[in-house]
Write a protein that holds these residues in place. Structure first.
Motif, PDB file in Angstrom:
ATOM      1  N   ALA A 296      20.899 101.831 110.786  1.00 52.55           N
ATOM      2  CA  ALA A 296      20.403 100.358 110.271  1.00 52.55           C
ATOM      3  C   ALA A 296      21.110 100.152 109.003  1.00 52.55           C
ATOM      4  O   ALA A 296      21.799 100.827 108.534  1.00 52.55           O
ATOM      5  CB  ALA A 296      18.964 100.567 110.067  1.00 52.55           C
TER       6      ALA A 296
ATOM      7  N   ARG B 148      13.283  98.595 105.474  1.00 50.62           N
ATOM      8  CA  ARG B 148      13.901  97.890 106.623  1.00 50.62           C
ATOM      9  C   ARG B 148      12.805  96.568 107.021  1.00 50.62           C
ATOM     10  O   ARG B 148      11.619  96.842 107.142  1.00 50.62           O
ATOM     11  CB  ARG B 148      14.003  98.701 107.935  1.00 50.62           C
ATOM     12  CG  ARG B 148      14.979  99.671 107.342  1.00 50.62           C
ATOM     13  CD  ARG B 148      15.274 100.967 108.479  1.00 50.62           C
ATOM     14  NE  ARG B 148      16.262 101.859 108.174  1.00 50.62           N
ATOM     15  CZ  ARG B 148      16.663 102.743 109.002  1.00 50.62           C
ATOM     16  NH1 ARG B 148      16.113 102.761 110.296  1.00 50.62           N
ATOM     17  NH2 ARG B 148      17.299 103.866 108.714  1.00 50.62           N
ATOM     18  N   SER B 149      13.378  95.695 107.628  1.00 47.87           N
ATOM     19  CA  SER B 149      12.801  94.530 108.124  1.00 47.87           C
ATOM     20  C   SER B 149      11.682  94.039 107.290  1.00 47.87           C
ATOM     21  O   SER B 149      10.595  93.479 107.559  1.00 47.87           O
ATOM     22  CB  SER B 149      11.868  94.995 109.501  1.00 47.87           C
ATOM     23  OG  SER B 149      12.979  95.215 110.596  1.00 47.87           O
TER      24      SER B 149
ATOM     25  N   ASP C 186      17.658  96.509 111.791  1.00 44.41           N
ATOM     26  CA  ASP C 186      16.809  97.585 112.063  1.00 44.41           C
ATOM     27  C   ASP C 186      17.637  98.580 113.014  1.00 44.41           C
ATOM     28  O   ASP C 186      17.558  99.993 112.969  1.00 44.41           O
ATOM     29  CB  ASP C 186      15.441  97.670 112.417  1.00 44.41           C
ATOM     30  CG  ASP C 186      14.775  97.449 111.148  1.00 44.41           C
ATOM     31  OD1 ASP C 186      14.962  97.390 110.148  1.00 44.41           O
ATOM     32  OD2 ASP C 186      13.646  96.306 111.265  1.00 44.41           O
ATOM     33  N   ASP C 187      18.290  98.245 114.084  1.00 43.92           N
ATOM     34  CA  ASP C 187      18.855  99.012 115.399  1.00 43.92           C
ATOM     35  C   ASP C 187      20.074  98.418 115.515  1.00 43.92           C
ATOM     36  O   ASP C 187      20.247  97.459 116.276  1.00 43.92           O
ATOM     37  CB  ASP C 187      17.861  98.951 116.434  1.00 43.92           C
ATOM     38  CG  ASP C 187      18.441  99.667 117.485  1.00 43.92           C
ATOM     39  OD1 ASP C 187      19.341 100.248 117.330  1.00 43.92           O
ATOM     40  OD2 ASP C 187      17.734  99.631 118.695  1.00 43.92           O
TER      41      ASP C 187
ATOM     42  N   GLU D 294      12.944 103.924 105.601  1.00 40.79           N
ATOM     43  CA  GLU D 294      11.992 102.989 106.648  1.00 40.79           C
ATOM     44  C   GLU D 294      11.475 101.965 106.000  1.00 40.79           C
ATOM     45  O   GLU D 294      11.186 100.888 106.623  1.00 40.79           O
ATOM     46  CB  GLU D 294      11.144 103.867 107.449  1.00 40.79           C
ATOM     47  CG  GLU D 294      11.724 104.950 108.653  1.00 40.79           C
ATOM     48  CD  GLU D 294      12.145 103.817 109.770  1.00 40.79           C
ATOM     49  OE1 GLU D 294      11.479 103.184 110.167  1.00 40.79           O
ATOM     50  OE2 GLU D 294      13.371 104.188 110.208  1.00 40.79           O
TER      51      GLU D 294
END
Length: 191
Positions: free
Chosen positions: A108, A134-135, A86-87, A131
């Motif tokens: 990301a 992600r994750s 993500d980062d 978004e």
């Protein structure tokens, strides 16, 4: 029949090139990403080679190479495991200088190996997914399933090309009919 899945084989086969472009276009759309790419592993040279790109970099990255162990795509190719980050500024495997050399530095990414018969053929990467993608373990599973399908389809496309080349050398038309039927079935599954 030897099944050469090296980047050179895929880049000279219009069916494989079209298939890989379709894979990155669909992956980009599924995950709402800024870009998506497929790298194929060239084992002898120890390199990953951009074979298809959708979005940022699609006009100039095809054919570009980098060491197979470098960056997140390299880690995924070596480990055979998918990854979501993500980062990227906080991730040790991210190679910023490599990203800068492609003229696009994502925040990301998601990456999954292209595996067939237990062998890593390359990596499917999605840059700056939306978004909500992600994750998320289900999203990573989806990317991994899509990468497995892409690897199988790529292997089929290269095999199809080899069958057609053999047929051009005077092999029985039965093989051509079988290859055409299989290609039609694949088209039905993918489209």
């Amino acid at each position: 029949m030897s099944l050469d899945l090296q980047p050179a084989a895929a880049s000279h086969d219009p069916l494989a090139s079209e298939l890989l472009q379709s894979v990155v276009d669909v992956a980009r759309a599924i995950f709402g990403a800024q870009a998506s790419s497929v790298f194929l592993l060239e084992e002898e040279a120890g390199e990953l080679v951009f074979q298809a790109v959708s979005g940022r970099g699609q006009d100039f990255l095809i054919g570009r190479r980098f060491p197979a162990g470098r960056g997140i795509a390299g880690w995924v190719a070596v480990s055979g495991e998918p990854m979501v980050v993500d980062d990227l500024t906080a991730h040790s495997s991210f190679d910023r200088s490599l990203a800068e050399s492609t003229e696009y530095v994502p925040d990301a990414l998601m990456a999954a190996p292209l595996i067939h018969d237990g062998r890593v053929l390359g990596v499917l990467e999605v840059l700056d997914p939306a978004e909500q993608a992600r994750s998320s373990l289900p999203e990573l599973d989806l990317l991994s399933l899509f990468a497995r399908q892409a690897a199988t389809a790529l292997r089929f496309a290269v095999r199809q090309q080899l069958v057609m080349e053999e047929d051009d050398l005077g092999l029985p038309s039965r093989r051509r009919a079988e290859a055409t039927r299989l290609l039609s079935e694949l088209g039905s599954l993918l489209g």
